[in-house]
Design a protein around this motif. Structure first.
Motif, PDB file in Angstrom:
ATOM      1  N   ARG A 105       0.731  -1.385   0.031  1.00 51.98           N
ATOM      2  CA  ARG A 105      -0.287  -0.085   0.338  1.00 51.98           C
ATOM      3  C   ARG A 105       0.664   1.171   0.240  1.00 51.98           C
ATOM      4  NH1 ARG A 105      -5.291  -1.135   3.676  1.00 51.98           N
ATOM      5  NH2 ARG A 105      -5.619  -4.211   2.895  1.00 51.98           N
ATOM      6  N   GLU A 106       2.306   0.836   1.318  1.00 46.94           N
ATOM      7  CA  GLU A 106       2.882   2.803   0.823  1.00 46.94           C
ATOM      8  C   GLU A 106       3.616   2.947  -0.459  1.00 46.94           C
ATOM      9  OE1 GLU A 106       3.392   5.631   2.975  1.00 46.94           O
ATOM     10  OE2 GLU A 106       2.582   3.321   3.733  1.00 46.94           O
ATOM     11  N   ARG A 107       3.805   1.652  -1.016  1.00 48.29           N
ATOM     12  CA  ARG A 107       5.000   1.748  -1.951  1.00 48.29           C
ATOM     13  C   ARG A 107       3.453   1.966  -3.866  1.00 48.29           C
ATOM     14  NH1 ARG A 107       4.057  -2.422  -6.322  1.00 48.29           N
ATOM     15  NH2 ARG A 107       6.004  -2.616  -8.111  1.00 48.29           N
ATOM     16  N   ARG A 108       2.194   1.650  -3.467  1.00 50.49           N
ATOM     17  CA  ARG A 108       1.261   2.189  -3.897  1.00 50.49           C
ATOM     18  C   ARG A 108       1.260   3.752  -3.826  1.00 50.49           C
ATOM     19  NH1 ARG A 108      -1.356  -3.018  -3.811  1.00 50.49           N
ATOM     20  NH2 ARG A 108      -2.398  -1.755  -2.334  1.00 50.49           N
ATOM     21  N   LYS A 109       1.898   4.139  -2.781  1.00 55.05           N
ATOM     22  CA  LYS A 109       0.946   5.715  -2.594  1.00 55.05           C
ATOM     23  C   LYS A 109       1.881   6.319  -2.982  1.00 55.05           C
ATOM     24  CE  LYS A 109      -0.425   8.275   1.459  1.00 55.05           C
ATOM     25  NZ  LYS A 109      -0.147   8.368   2.609  1.00 55.05           N
ATOM     26  N   GLN A 110       3.165   6.240  -2.369  1.00 56.73           N
ATOM     27  CA  GLN A 110       4.763   6.655  -2.170  1.00 56.73           C
ATOM     28  C   GLN A 110       4.963   6.831  -4.179  1.00 56.73           C
ATOM     29  OE1 GLN A 110       5.386   9.060  -0.409  1.00 56.73           O
ATOM     30  NE2 GLN A 110       4.246   7.701   1.518  1.00 56.73           N
ATOM     31  N   CYS A 111       5.246   5.450  -4.312  1.00 57.11           N
ATOM     32  CA  CYS A 111       6.481   5.198  -6.056  1.00 57.11           C
ATOM     33  C   CYS A 111       5.743   4.325  -6.676  1.00 57.11           C
ATOM     34  CB  CYS A 111       7.527   5.731  -5.416  1.00 57.11           C
ATOM     35  SG  CYS A 111       8.798   5.502  -7.117  1.00 57.11           S
ATOM     36  N   PRO A 112       4.735   4.529  -7.007  1.00 56.05           N
ATOM     37  CA  PRO A 112       3.830   2.932  -7.889  1.00 56.05           C
ATOM     38  C   PRO A 112       5.184   2.217  -9.118  1.00 56.05           C
ATOM     39  CG  PRO A 112       2.525   4.493  -8.309  1.00 56.05           C
ATOM     40  CD  PRO A 112       3.758   5.107  -7.780  1.00 56.05           C
ATOM     41  N   SER A 113       6.208   3.085  -9.627  1.00 53.29           N
ATOM     42  CA  SER A 113       7.001   2.837 -10.475  1.00 53.29           C
ATOM     43  C   SER A 113       8.191   2.568  -9.531  1.00 53.29           C
ATOM     44  CB  SER A 113       7.607   4.323 -11.266  1.00 53.29           C
ATOM     45  OG  SER A 113       7.799   5.143  -9.863  1.00 53.29           O
ATOM     46  N   ALA A 114       8.276   1.975  -8.604  1.00 56.54           N
ATOM     47  CA  ALA A 114       9.142   1.114  -7.992  1.00 56.54           C
ATOM     48  C   ALA A 114       9.441   0.000  -7.984  1.00 56.54           C
ATOM     49  CB  ALA A 114       9.876   1.494  -6.596  1.00 56.54           C
ATOM     50  N   PRO A 115      10.089  -0.946  -8.966  1.00 51.15           N
ATOM     51  CA  PRO A 115       9.980  -2.245  -9.116  1.00 51.15           C
ATOM     52  C   PRO A 115      10.078  -2.879  -8.158  1.00 51.15           C
ATOM     53  CG  PRO A 115      11.848  -1.420 -10.599  1.00 51.15           C
ATOM     54  CD  PRO A 115      11.072  -0.376  -9.233  1.00 51.15           C
ATOM     55  N   LEU A 116       8.893  -4.163  -7.903  1.00 53.45           N
ATOM     56  CA  LEU A 116       8.859  -4.904  -6.953  1.00 53.45           C
ATOM     57  C   LEU A 116       8.845  -6.302  -7.346  1.00 53.45           C
ATOM     58  CD1 LEU A 116       8.244  -5.921  -4.018  1.00 53.45           C
ATOM     59  CD2 LEU A 116       6.201  -5.471  -4.946  1.00 53.45           C
ATOM     60  N   ILE A 117       9.825  -6.976  -6.934  1.00 55.48           N
ATOM     61  CA  ILE A 117       9.930  -8.373  -7.929  1.00 55.48           C
ATOM     62  C   ILE A 117       9.428  -9.218  -6.270  1.00 55.48           C
ATOM     63  CG2 ILE A 117      11.512 -10.026  -8.410  1.00 55.48           C
ATOM     64  CD1 ILE A 117      12.798  -6.910  -8.941  1.00 55.48           C
ATOM     65  N   ALA A 118       8.942  -9.834  -6.401  1.00 52.34           N
ATOM     66  CA  ALA A 118       8.041 -10.684  -5.086  1.00 52.34           C
ATOM     67  C   ALA A 118       8.660 -12.331  -5.406  1.00 52.34           C
ATOM     68  CB  ALA A 118       6.881 -10.481  -4.837  1.00 52.34           C
ATOM     69  N   ILE A 119       9.017 -13.341  -4.402  1.00 57.01           N
ATOM     70  CA  ILE A 119       9.624 -14.624  -4.793  1.00 57.01           C
ATOM     71  C   ILE A 119       8.893 -15.525  -4.178  1.00 57.01           C
ATOM     72  CG2 ILE A 119      11.387 -16.209  -5.017  1.00 57.01           C
ATOM     73  CD1 ILE A 119      12.280 -12.574  -5.446  1.00 57.01           C
ATOM     74  N   THR A 120       7.853 -16.995  -3.689  1.00 57.48           N
ATOM     75  CA  THR A 120       7.218 -17.176  -3.289  1.00 57.48           C
ATOM     76  C   THR A 120       7.794 -19.044  -4.307  1.00 57.48           C
ATOM     77  OG1 THR A 120       5.819 -17.958  -1.664  1.00 57.48           O
ATOM     78  CG2 THR A 120       5.246 -17.740  -4.473  1.00 57.48           C
TER      79      THR A 120
END
Length: 466
Positions: A105-120
């Protein structure tokens, strides 16, 4: 720290004050939330209070004005039974989330362009997470590494343009992150695990699937049936999917074969990287890990040649197939993170002549499932509580010695390997057991192995150190 501003001015209840829980409480307070914390552990409550955080037994809380319950990932949400704090929140109609959800939620609010690579995934996610972070750093990117791998996600630096987040997610964390929206979501594989917390394999698989279903690009391992079905469902839903494999050839996707990384399109195959000679990426399982990392960086539009070159510099993950020393023909391998038979199988498959150090506090099933690898094992050196039971499994099939302690096992294995004329020998700590009989955690067990190796006569005269 990433202050959680999305609950600014609102009351938030938080249960669970371990490492990530305490970090979350700090981030909520820093973002302006009225956070009230609690834990069943009195010492943790006292620590939080000592830091100036508001603490209160949540059973005495007025839930009518609570905006959310933030639950630590180790606290049961559904199985075997919901925690009492979960029941209170549900009765009050309060949403229940975790730290990964707050981060999203914070990433979407502050800087949604910051790449997020999530691994499971059940196995391989930590190595893949570390590998992706290493590759991005080697290529000059601003990288933040955290989540289930170590640093709590809300202790990372705040989102900003060009900052890449590489986050390992456990099934517990995904279950508490309903709007997880990675730029690249990676699902490695599935095998039975944590079923006491999810109730069934189907529930466990469905939770893992959420991570890739919500991603802009999904990277999915297809070496097992359940994961392959996830890829099929995503493709039917017209989601961008890249299949990866370490054990099978693909018509479309990225796979490893005989030390090569292959990219396939409609049956055409192009070699994109060489893995042979990279000790930290030995074995089919590491082929899948490398394929996942390659696919993730290609999804970020990083050139293939740059990725291939950076792969050569990966030092490996501490305590997972970690090359401690290479002395002459003998490799000393720290695989202390292999706390079950399935994880140990990946290490045993990676070498041809093995002096195996195994044992500790056994998991269900012991090591009977590893019998296909027994012909590779020159001798086993058994330690800890499981030694006698493992000896019964090995009796008449693999030579063994009950060494008792890890230090003694290293000494015993080194002495016998010195008399072995094989071209390459692996002295492998891959316990297939929890550490808790002799060590507080697998990290300290791995560190003890490293110390024992370096205490051997003539140690330090190495050809390679990872």
């Amino acid at each position: 720290m990433i202050p959680v501003t999305t609950f600014d001015g609102r009351k938030v209840a938080l249960f669970g004050l371990g490492g990530s829980g305490l970090a979350t409480a700090r981030a909520l307070k820093a973002g302006g939330a009225d956070v009230v914390c609690f834990d069943d552990n009195e010492a943790r409550v006292a620590q939080a209070a000592g830091e100036g955080l508001a603490t209160q037994d949540l059973r005495d809380l007025d839930w009518s004005d609570v905006a959310a319950l933030v639950l630590a990932p180790g606290v049961p949400l559904t199985h075997p039974v919901p925690h009492w704090s979960v029941e209170l929140a549900r009765d009050a109609g309060v949403e229940i989330v975790g730290d990964v959800e707050l981060f999203c939620r914070e990433r979407r609010k502050q800087c949604p362009s910051a790449p997020l690579i999530a691994i499971t995934g059940t196995n391989g996610k930590s190595t893949t997470t570390a590998l992706i972070a290493h590759l991005l750093k080697a290529l000059g990117r601003d990288v933040q590494l955290g989540g289930n791998i170590g640093t709590p996600v809300l202790e990372l630096d705040p989102p900003q343009p060009g900052r890449h987040y590489v986050v390992e997610c456990s099934s517990y964390q995904i279950d508490l992150a309903p709007t997880l929206d990675a730029t690249v979501g990676i699902h490695m594989n599935l095998s039975p695990d944590h079923l006491d917390r999810h109730g069934s394999m189907e529930n466990y698989a469905a939770i893992k699937e959420r991570l890739v279903a919500g991603a802009k690009v999904a990277v999915v391992g297809v070496d097992d049936r359940l994961s392959s079905a996830i890829a099929d469902r995503l493709e039917l839903a017209r989601k961008p999917v890249c299949r990866i494999a370490g054990e099978k050839e693909l018509t479309n996707g990225i796979y490893a074969r005989h030390g090569r990384l292959i990219e396939a399109h409609d049956g055409s195959q192009i070699e994109v990287a060489l893995l042979g000679g990279i000790d930290s990426l030995r074995g089919d399982h590491n082929g899948q890990n490398a394929a996942a990392a390659f696919a993730a960086l290609r999804a970020l539009e990083i050139p293939a040649a740059q990725i291939a070159e950076a792969l050569k510099t990966f030092p490996g993950l501490h305590h997972r197939m970690e090359v401690v020393e290479k002395k002459g023909r003998v490799l000393y391998i720290n695989d202390s993170k292999a706390t079950n038979a399935d994880a140990a199988a990946r290490a045993l498959a990676s070498f041809d002549r093995i002096y195996w150090i195994a044992g500790g506090r056994a998991k269900a099933g012991g090591i009977s499932s590893l019998d296909e690898y027994f012909p590779k094992i020159a001798k086993t050196f058994l330690i800890g509580e499981a030694a006698q039971d493992f000896a019964k499994t090995l009796d008449g099939r693999v030579p063994f010695k009950i060494s008792g302690t890890l230090t003694q096992a290293v000494q015993d294995a080194a002495a016998e390997a010195a008399e072995d004329g094989a071209a390459e020998i692996a002295i492998l700590l891959s316990p297939a057991c929890a550490s808790f009989d002799q060590f507080p955690n697998f990290e300290l067990r791995g560190a003890a192995f490293v110390d024992a190796v370096r205490a051997l006569p003539n140690s330090g005269n190495t050809q390679e150190v990872a």
